[in-house]
Design a protein around this motif. Structure first.
Motif, PDB file in Angstrom:
ATOM      1  N   ALA A  14       0.839  -1.207   0.000  1.00  0.00           N
ATOM      2  CA  ALA A  14       0.000   0.000   0.000  1.00  0.00           C
ATOM      3  C   ALA A  14       0.870   1.252   0.000  1.00  0.00           C
ATOM      4  O   ALA A  14       0.615   2.209  -0.747  1.00  0.00           O
ATOM      5  CB  ALA A  14      -0.941  -0.012   1.199  1.00  0.00           C
ATOM      6  N   ALA A  19      -0.355   5.097  -0.704  1.00  0.00           N
ATOM      7  CA  ALA A  19      -1.621   5.107   0.037  1.00  0.00           C
ATOM      8  C   ALA A  19      -1.537   6.160   1.134  1.00  0.00           C
ATOM      9  O   ALA A  19      -0.473   6.383   1.715  1.00  0.00           O
ATOM     10  CB  ALA A  19      -1.896   3.738   0.643  1.00  0.00           C
ATOM     11  N   ILE A  22      -2.361   5.324   6.314  1.00  0.00           N
ATOM     12  CA  ILE A  22      -2.420   3.884   6.565  1.00  0.00           C
ATOM     13  C   ILE A  22      -2.535   3.658   8.071  1.00  0.00           C
ATOM     14  O   ILE A  22      -1.722   4.141   8.848  1.00  0.00           O
ATOM     15  CB  ILE A  22      -1.176   3.165   6.011  1.00  0.00           C
ATOM     16  CG1 ILE A  22      -1.047   3.399   4.502  1.00  0.00           C
ATOM     17  CG2 ILE A  22      -1.232   1.665   6.341  1.00  0.00           C
ATOM     18  CD1 ILE A  22       0.259   2.891   3.910  1.00  0.00           C
ATOM     19  N   ALA A  40      -6.542   2.011   4.499  1.00  0.00           N
ATOM     20  CA  ALA A  40      -5.774   3.020   3.770  1.00  0.00           C
ATOM     21  C   ALA A  40      -6.694   3.688   2.767  1.00  0.00           C
ATOM     22  O   ALA A  40      -7.793   3.204   2.501  1.00  0.00           O
ATOM     23  CB  ALA A  40      -4.589   2.374   3.063  1.00  0.00           C
ATOM     24  N   SER A  41      -6.228   4.791   2.216  1.00  0.00           N
ATOM     25  CA  SER A  41      -7.065   5.470   1.233  1.00  0.00           C
ATOM     26  C   SER A  41      -6.222   6.034   0.105  1.00  0.00           C
ATOM     27  O   SER A  41      -5.008   6.193   0.223  1.00  0.00           O
ATOM     28  CB  SER A  41      -7.894   6.574   1.900  1.00  0.00           C
ATOM     29  OG  SER A  41      -7.096   7.420   2.679  1.00  0.00           O
ATOM     30  N   VAL A  48      -6.886   4.154  -5.904  1.00  0.00           N
ATOM     31  CA  VAL A  48      -7.460   3.112  -5.043  1.00  0.00           C
ATOM     32  C   VAL A  48      -7.261   1.743  -5.698  1.00  0.00           C
ATOM     33  O   VAL A  48      -6.842   0.783  -5.046  1.00  0.00           O
ATOM     34  CB  VAL A  48      -8.947   3.405  -4.757  1.00  0.00           C
ATOM     35  CG1 VAL A  48      -9.624   2.226  -4.080  1.00  0.00           C
ATOM     36  CG2 VAL A  48      -9.086   4.661  -3.902  1.00  0.00           C
ATOM     37  N   ILE A  51      -3.515   0.706  -5.592  1.00  0.00           N
ATOM     38  CA  ILE A  51      -3.126   0.217  -4.262  1.00  0.00           C
ATOM     39  C   ILE A  51      -3.604  -1.218  -4.091  1.00  0.00           C
ATOM     40  O   ILE A  51      -2.836  -2.102  -3.692  1.00  0.00           O
ATOM     41  CB  ILE A  51      -3.699   1.122  -3.150  1.00  0.00           C
ATOM     42  CG1 ILE A  51      -3.091   2.521  -3.220  1.00  0.00           C
ATOM     43  CG2 ILE A  51      -3.466   0.499  -1.771  1.00  0.00           C
ATOM     44  CD1 ILE A  51      -3.858   3.571  -2.425  1.00  0.00           C
ATOM     45  N   ALA A  52      -4.871  -1.448  -4.409  1.00  0.00           N
ATOM     46  CA  ALA A  52      -5.433  -2.796  -4.260  1.00  0.00           C
ATOM     47  C   ALA A  52      -4.708  -3.792  -5.160  1.00  0.00           C
ATOM     48  O   ALA A  52      -4.385  -4.908  -4.728  1.00  0.00           O
ATOM     49  CB  ALA A  52      -6.924  -2.774  -4.572  1.00  0.00           C
ATOM     50  N   ALA A  87      -7.476  -6.107   4.164  1.00  0.00           N
ATOM     51  CA  ALA A  87      -7.144  -4.744   3.763  1.00  0.00           C
ATOM     52  C   ALA A  87      -8.401  -4.042   3.279  1.00  0.00           C
ATOM     53  O   ALA A  87      -9.164  -4.589   2.477  1.00  0.00           O
ATOM     54  CB  ALA A  87      -6.090  -4.761   2.656  1.00  0.00           C
ATOM     55  N   ILE A  89      -9.264  -0.696   1.372  1.00  0.00           N
ATOM     56  CA  ILE A  89      -8.694   0.404   0.608  1.00  0.00           C
ATOM     57  C   ILE A  89      -9.855   1.306   0.171  1.00  0.00           C
ATOM     58  O   ILE A  89     -10.698   0.896  -0.620  1.00  0.00           O
ATOM     59  CB  ILE A  89      -7.915  -0.095  -0.628  1.00  0.00           C
ATOM     60  CG1 ILE A  89      -6.971  -1.259  -0.274  1.00  0.00           C
ATOM     61  CG2 ILE A  89      -7.182   1.060  -1.291  1.00  0.00           C
ATOM     62  CD1 ILE A  89      -5.912  -0.937   0.746  1.00  0.00           C
ATOM     63  N   ARG A  95     -13.891   6.923   2.850  1.00  0.00           N
ATOM     64  CA  ARG A  95     -13.281   6.648   4.158  1.00  0.00           C
ATOM     65  C   ARG A  95     -13.801   7.618   5.208  1.00  0.00           C
ATOM     66  O   ARG A  95     -14.110   7.221   6.325  1.00  0.00           O
ATOM     67  CB  ARG A  95     -11.761   6.739   4.074  1.00  0.00           C
ATOM     68  CG  ARG A  95     -11.102   6.364   5.389  1.00  0.00           C
ATOM     69  CD  ARG A  95      -9.644   6.178   5.228  1.00  0.00           C
ATOM     70  NE  ARG A  95      -9.003   5.823   6.470  1.00  0.00           N
ATOM     71  CZ  ARG A  95      -7.723   5.613   6.581  1.00  0.00           C
ATOM     72  NH1 ARG A  95      -6.942   5.694   5.518  1.00  0.00           N
ATOM     73  NH2 ARG A  95      -7.201   5.307   7.739  1.00  0.00           N
TER      74      ARG A  95
END
Length: 112
Positions: A14, A19, A22, A40-41, A48, A51-52, A87, A89, A95
């Motif tokens: 991430a 990210a 976290i 995380a964002s 997004v 990251i994933a 996780a 994300i 978020r």
């Protein structure tokens, strides 16, 4: 690979994709779903998903079973179930709305 090493791998994946914010929650004794939640964002749908994708790719490269991935196409809240580590994300806006850290506020935050 033990749970702490898996958690580090997910965190690093991430972080490699930049990210934001976290947070790792220790869910031991709080939830039967997993030992750790990583939250995380990202600032855009594309980030997004990146990251994933990195979390998933790192898991696959290390022979870790990805049990399920939810929400990838919408890219607003992607959940990646890796067994004892889950996780979450989020898109930054989602978020703030869901505030999962508040939902699980009894879970201790772990510094990595």
């Amino acid at each position: 690979m033990n749970n702490e090493q898996l958690l580090q791998l997910v965190h690093d994946a991430a972080d490699d994709k930049r990210a934001e914010d976290i947070v790792v929650l220790n869910m031991k004794g709080i939830s039967l779903l997993a030992d750790y939640f990583l939250v995380a964002s990202g600032g855009s749908d594309r980030q997004v998903q990146a990251i994933a994708r990195e979390v998933i790719d790192q898991a696959n490269e290390n022979d870790i079973t990805v049990r399920s991935v939810e929400g990838f196409d919408a890219a607003r809240w992607i959940l990646i179930d890796l067994g004892d580590v889950v996780a979450h994300i989020f898109h930054r806006d989602e978020r703030d709305y869901y505030n999962i850290e508040r939902l699980w506020r009894e879970a201790p935050v772990i510094e990595i």
